[in-house]
Design a protein around this motif. Structure first.
Motif, PDB file in Angstrom:
ATOM      1  N   GLU A  66     -14.502   4.853 -42.621  1.00 28.55           N
ATOM      2  CA  GLU A  66     -13.566   5.854 -42.114  1.00 28.55           C
ATOM      3  C   GLU A  66     -13.859   7.203 -42.747  1.00 28.55           C
ATOM      4  O   GLU A  66     -14.129   7.300 -43.950  1.00 28.55           O
ATOM      5  N   ARG A  67     -13.809   8.267 -41.885  1.00 30.30           N
ATOM      6  CA  ARG A  67     -14.003   9.642 -42.346  1.00 30.30           C
ATOM      7  C   ARG A  67     -12.908  10.512 -41.768  1.00 30.30           C
ATOM      8  O   ARG A  67     -12.465  10.284 -40.624  1.00 30.30           O
ATOM      9  N   PRO A  68     -12.429  11.499 -42.508  1.00 27.49           N
ATOM     10  CA  PRO A  68     -11.389  12.396 -41.986  1.00 27.49           C
ATOM     11  C   PRO A  68     -11.833  13.076 -40.696  1.00 27.49           C
ATOM     12  O   PRO A  68     -12.910  13.671 -40.629  1.00 27.49           O
ATOM     13  N   GLY A  69     -11.036  12.946 -39.641  1.00 27.62           N
ATOM     14  CA  GLY A  69     -11.297  13.632 -38.388  1.00 27.62           C
ATOM     15  C   GLY A  69     -12.386  13.028 -37.535  1.00 27.62           C
ATOM     16  O   GLY A  69     -12.803  13.644 -36.537  1.00 27.62           O
ATOM     17  N   GLU A  70     -12.886  11.832 -37.881  1.00 32.36           N
ATOM     18  CA  GLU A  70     -13.968  11.205 -37.125  1.00 32.36           C
ATOM     19  C   GLU A  70     -13.576   9.791 -36.720  1.00 32.36           C
ATOM     20  O   GLU A  70     -12.715   9.164 -37.335  1.00 32.36           O
ATOM     21  N   ASP A  71     -14.212   9.276 -35.669  1.00 29.92           N
ATOM     22  CA  ASP A  71     -13.995   7.889 -35.279  1.00 29.92           C
ATOM     23  C   ASP A  71     -14.552   6.949 -36.342  1.00 29.92           C
ATOM     24  O   ASP A  71     -15.568   7.244 -36.978  1.00 29.92           O
ATOM     25  N   ALA A  72     -13.885   5.811 -36.502  1.00 28.66           N
ATOM     26  CA  ALA A  72     -14.348   4.825 -37.473  1.00 28.66           C
ATOM     27  C   ALA A  72     -15.640   4.166 -36.990  1.00 28.66           C
ATOM     28  O   ALA A  72     -15.873   4.013 -35.790  1.00 28.66           O
ATOM     29  N   VAL A  73     -16.483   3.799 -37.943  1.00 25.36           N
ATOM     30  CA  VAL A  73     -17.686   3.014 -37.662  1.00 25.36           C
ATOM     31  C   VAL A  73     -17.391   1.594 -38.127  1.00 25.36           C
ATOM     32  O   VAL A  73     -17.051   1.370 -39.290  1.00 25.36           O
ATOM     33  N   THR A  74     -17.509   0.624 -37.230  1.00 20.55           N
ATOM     34  CA  THR A  74     -17.045  -0.727 -37.535  1.00 20.55           C
ATOM     35  C   THR A  74     -18.202  -1.737 -37.589  1.00 20.55           C
ATOM     36  O   THR A  74     -19.324  -1.450 -37.176  1.00 20.55           O
ATOM     37  N   ASP A  75     -17.867  -2.921 -38.104  1.00 20.40           N
ATOM     38  CA  ASP A  75     -18.738  -4.107 -38.076  1.00 20.40           C
ATOM     39  C   ASP A  75     -20.064  -3.905 -38.804  1.00 20.40           C
ATOM     40  O   ASP A  75     -21.106  -4.434 -38.398  1.00 20.40           O
ATOM     41  N   LEU A  76     -20.045  -3.180 -39.923  1.00 20.86           N
ATOM     42  CA  LEU A  76     -21.256  -2.992 -40.710  1.00 20.86           C
ATOM     43  C   LEU A  76     -21.451  -4.150 -41.681  1.00 20.86           C
ATOM     44  O   LEU A  76     -20.495  -4.646 -42.278  1.00 20.86           O
ATOM     45  N   LEU A  77     -22.698  -4.570 -41.846  1.00 20.89           N
ATOM     46  CA  LEU A  77     -23.034  -5.615 -42.810  1.00 20.89           C
ATOM     47  C   LEU A  77     -23.374  -5.044 -44.177  1.00 20.89           C
ATOM     48  O   LEU A  77     -23.194  -5.704 -45.197  1.00 20.89           O
ATOM     49  N   LEU A  78     -23.901  -3.861 -44.181  1.00 21.10           N
ATOM     50  CA  LEU A  78     -24.183  -3.179 -45.439  1.00 21.10           C
ATOM     51  C   LEU A  78     -23.981  -1.695 -45.235  1.00 21.10           C
ATOM     52  O   LEU A  78     -24.103  -1.173 -44.127  1.00 21.10           O
ATOM     53  N   CYS A  79     -23.672  -1.008 -46.324  1.00 23.49           N
ATOM     54  CA  CYS A  79     -23.498   0.442 -46.268  1.00 23.49           C
ATOM     55  C   CYS A  79     -23.990   1.015 -47.596  1.00 23.49           C
ATOM     56  O   CYS A  79     -23.507   0.622 -48.665  1.00 23.49           O
TER      57      CYS A  79
END
Length: 322
Positions: free
Chosen positions: A202-215
């Motif tokens: 999650e980032r302020p003002g941006e759409d969430a990026v989901t279903d990540l296996l690694l970051c």
């Protein structure tokens, strides 16, 4: 100049004789106090003492990335203040030494000491940005203490690899690049779900990026080294910007082969790319949430399991001698 030298006696690539030579070389140019670490976290305690003293101008870390990370966290215990906190110098003594090499220092301890002495004589220094992690307010991890990292931090797969390597080292195995490769394969075979991850970014003002296996959050490039080969997960990452992020949402056999090959052949101009890859540049803040507890690593140290971590890129956080 008064300096504190923090020496990790377990540093992988330096012998006791080499460390003695380096200490004498440094002591010839400054008023030097050398202290050998005796327990995990000792380098952090020494860094904090140096930051709170009135007469230490410089802290030199002789060891690997873990030693450097501890010293940095001690120096910045009360927050960044480049004009008032002692400067940092690094003499690489670990197996990989990502931070020192990202600064442009030689990967050999003797050569790096010579470069450090030249920089001190010439007044060479720069102020670098760092990454900061903290427990996310309103989650079960909100009480987790904040911690600085110098080059990268990861949640998920790569942190699991780091944990496996640490287990092997506790059993007496030497830290080598071959050991890391073996643990990558074992982590891959043991991954419970390689087709859909549990991480949401999650980032302020941006759409969430989901279903990540690694970051992986990178504060500089390259991300790491395999022997002498640099690997660029986020080629644009820099000590002068915010944090870069690389994530993967799938790790099937084909995906692993594709992105693993891209990492091995990556360059300052091109990193891994594809339908299941996420690449973001120059972020000031973001939060990672996981549906299940996942391992967290910072600068190659395994820090246990987390379900939520907030990352902040802090510009001009620390003065470094280069």
């Amino acid at each position: 100049m008064r300096a504190l030298l923090v020496v990790n006696p377990a540093a992988t690539t330096t012998s006791a004789r080499t460390r003695d030579v380096l200490i004498h070389a440094l002591a010839s140019e400054m008023k030097l106090e050398a202290v050998t670490t005796e327990y995990r976290g000792h380098a952090r305690d020494l860094g904090r003492q140096a930051a709170e003293s009135d007469d230490i101008d410089l802290v030199v870390a002789l060891g690997g990335d873990g030693t450097v990370n501890e010293v940095v966290n001690g120096l910045l215990h009360n927050g960044p203040a480049p004009g008032h906190v002692p400067g940092l110098a690094v003499v690489p003594g670990g197996s990989t030494n990502v931070f020192a090499r990202a600064l442009g220092l030689p990967n050999d301890a003797v050569e790096a000491t010579g470069a450090l002495l030249d920089a001190l004589r010439d007044g060479g220094e720069r102020t670098v940005g760092l990454g900061l992690t903290s427990g996310t307010p309103g989650t079960e991890d909100e009480a987790v203490p904040s911690r600085w990292f110098t080059f990268n931090a990861g949640l998920g797969f790569d942190a699991g690899v780091v944990g496996r390597v640490e287990q092997q080292r506790e059993r007496g195995r030497k830290s080598t690049h071959a050991l890391y490769v073996r643990q990558v394969l074992r982590q891959l075979l043991g991954e419970p779900s390689r087709r859909q991850g549990t991480i949401t970014m999650e980032r302020p003002g941006e759409d969430a990026v989901t279903d990540l296996l690694l970051c992986i959050a990178s504060n500089t490039a390259p991300w790491t080294f395999l022997g002498n080969r640099p690997m660029y997960a986020s080629p644009k990452a820099s000590f002068d910007t915010g944090l870069d992020v690389f994530g993967l949402s799938r790790m099937s056999t084909a995906s692993v082969a594709r992105y693993g090959t891209q990492l091995l052949t990556s360059s300052p101009e091109r990193g891994p790319q594809g339908r299941h890859a996420v690449s973001l540049h120059d972020l000031d803040e973001f939060t990672l949430h996981s549906k299940a507890p996942l391992p967290l690593q910072m600068d190659g140290d395994h820090l246990g399991l987390r379900t939520s971590v907030t990352f902040t890129g802090v510009r001009r956080a620390l003065r470094v001698i280069v």
